[in-house]
Design a protein around this motif. Structure first.
Motif, mmCIF file in Angstrom:
data_model
loop_
_atom_site.group_PDB
_atom_site.id
_atom_site.type_symbol
_atom_site.label_atom_id
_atom_site.label_comp_id
_atom_site.label_asym_id
_atom_site.label_seq_id
_atom_site.Cartn_x
_atom_site.Cartn_y
_atom_site.Cartn_z
ATOM 1 N N PHE A 267 0.834 -1.203 0.000
ATOM 2 C CA PHE A 267 0.000 0.000 0.000
ATOM 3 C C PHE A 267 0.868 1.252 0.000
ATOM 4 C CE2 PHE A 267 -3.451 -2.646 2.216
ATOM 5 C CZ PHE A 267 -4.067 -2.923 1.002
ATOM 6 N N SER B 227 2.857 1.518 -3.374
ATOM 7 C CA SER B 227 2.004 1.801 -4.535
ATOM 8 C C SER B 227 1.267 3.133 -4.400
ATOM 9 C CB SER B 227 0.988 0.678 -4.717
ATOM 10 O OG SER B 227 0.107 0.652 -3.606
ATOM 11 N N THR C 60 -1.176 3.796 -2.300
ATOM 12 C CA THR C 60 -2.506 3.672 -1.703
ATOM 13 C C THR C 60 -2.504 4.320 -0.321
ATOM 14 O OG1 THR C 60 -2.829 1.581 -2.863
ATOM 15 C CG2 THR C 60 -4.313 2.031 -1.019
#
Lengths: 133, 133, 133, 133
Positions: A23, A26, A28
């Motif tokens: 997360f 990336s 996120t």
DNA sequence: GTGGTCTAGACCACT
DNA sequence: GTGGTCTAGACCACT
């Protein structure tokens, strides 16, 4: 947020670590973002809070997230860089695997294929010339 | 014959398995050869015989070696092929690692280097005699 | 759950394997079910945990059950099919036995009787309801 | 006379027993015939004499062969009948196997096939209509 | 000599 | 609580 498989042989706390790392890498989860509370994850995924705490503590020790007593856990500034540096150690594992495969007579091309495939399907690994303009 | 580190995180029986596989793939042990007896390894490396037996049993189940009670363990005919086929599953691990490294922003070239280096230092992977000319 | 005879010539771990296989094939244990814990069986039957673990490990390797460290052992999905396929190898043993009995001059009918008897007394082999009419 | 596989998992002494039994049942060895001496088998097949003696002793105990001190081992009168009676116990094993296969859902027909095949390929089991006339 | 089973008991990681 | 590794030591069968 998490996808936990209690039947997997990989420990639950490792599944949580891996996914948090993804997360963060990336995007996120961004630096300074708060991450799901221990209690929240615990009830939503029926996981023992101790297990979640173990995952969070490990990422805390590596400087990826940090606890703010009374408020929760947050992604550290510089977490992405820290993680990237951390992952460099995986190159040694690639080497070890390659030696094993070489000895087994498996052609290097087979490994190259796997890498090319993995890199082309991963956001960060994909070439994105457009972003520069 | 073996190099055992009782302090390593990888269990002793796995160390033995890994090393036997290397010996067979590299030709140090040929098919039909007898491998060191359980007791022999036990006394030479101060490892409990049950631990060695566990390693041998696992390779027996995979068709790499086979026990002849009263006589010893022997490398199976076809062991090299069986091992090579077995190692193919490691390609999936290469893929998984590559994805992780891609996400961390580590260039594919770094992985290629590791592989080239591993293949050039491994007998089976080494370039053929023609390269000398 | 188990019926263990420590005096039997068949090793304890094999007795456990055989019985677990029966439980799964007969539906006493369903796929995804948890099986008795190593410690549980150990104390209830006064058998060393390592012995039970050996049985469980062997079934794990065959894809019949699988371990989730920290949680227990569970019957695999597809375990019944895996077992059925596995048992096909027993047909070769039937052949071998039949040869031996043929040579001893025992009529084939005697073998047919045994089989008919075994099949009529086994749930799965029992004739279907239609036969009652 | 014997065909011994030292790499087999079935003990050498059992291989000898099985083969002697076959020889007697098939008529290759007739009642009152002398069987190969322990020493003879030992040197011809590189088998420890103790191993051969173990096989002979077991057949002696079952009344199939008997030792004549100073002369050797001989097939007992009535050995064929004794063996045939002995083999009847294998019917129980057929039953046990059939139960296992029934539970695994393997059709009884598969077992019948094995038996028919075994009986048609075995001398004694073969139909010999001429004998009836 | 060889492998194989089992126990008692310690200690570890994960939940 | 769960599984997993390991040791020390006994005892067995086969060669």
């Amino acid at each position: 947020m998490f996808q936990i498989d209690p039947m997997s042989r990989t420990p639950i706390y490792e599944q949580i670590i891996k996914q948090l790392e993804r997360f963060i890498l990336s995007g996120t989860l961004s630096e300074r973002d708060q991450i799901p509370s221990v209690r929240n994850v615990s009830v939503n995924h029926s996981v023992n809070p101790v297990t979640i705490l173990k995952a969070y503590n490990e990422l805390d020790a590596k400087g990826i997230i940090h606890a703010v007593p009374g408020r929760g856990y947050f992604v550290c500034e510089g977490a992405v860089d820290a993680l990237s540096r951390d992952k460099l150690s995986l190159l040694a594992e690639v080497h070890r695997l390659a030696e094993e495969l070489a000895l087994a007579g498996i052609p290097a091309e087979s490994l190259f294929e796997q890498i090319t495939s993995a890199y082309s399907s991963t956001k960060k690994g994909r070439s994105s010339p457009d972003d520069q303009g």
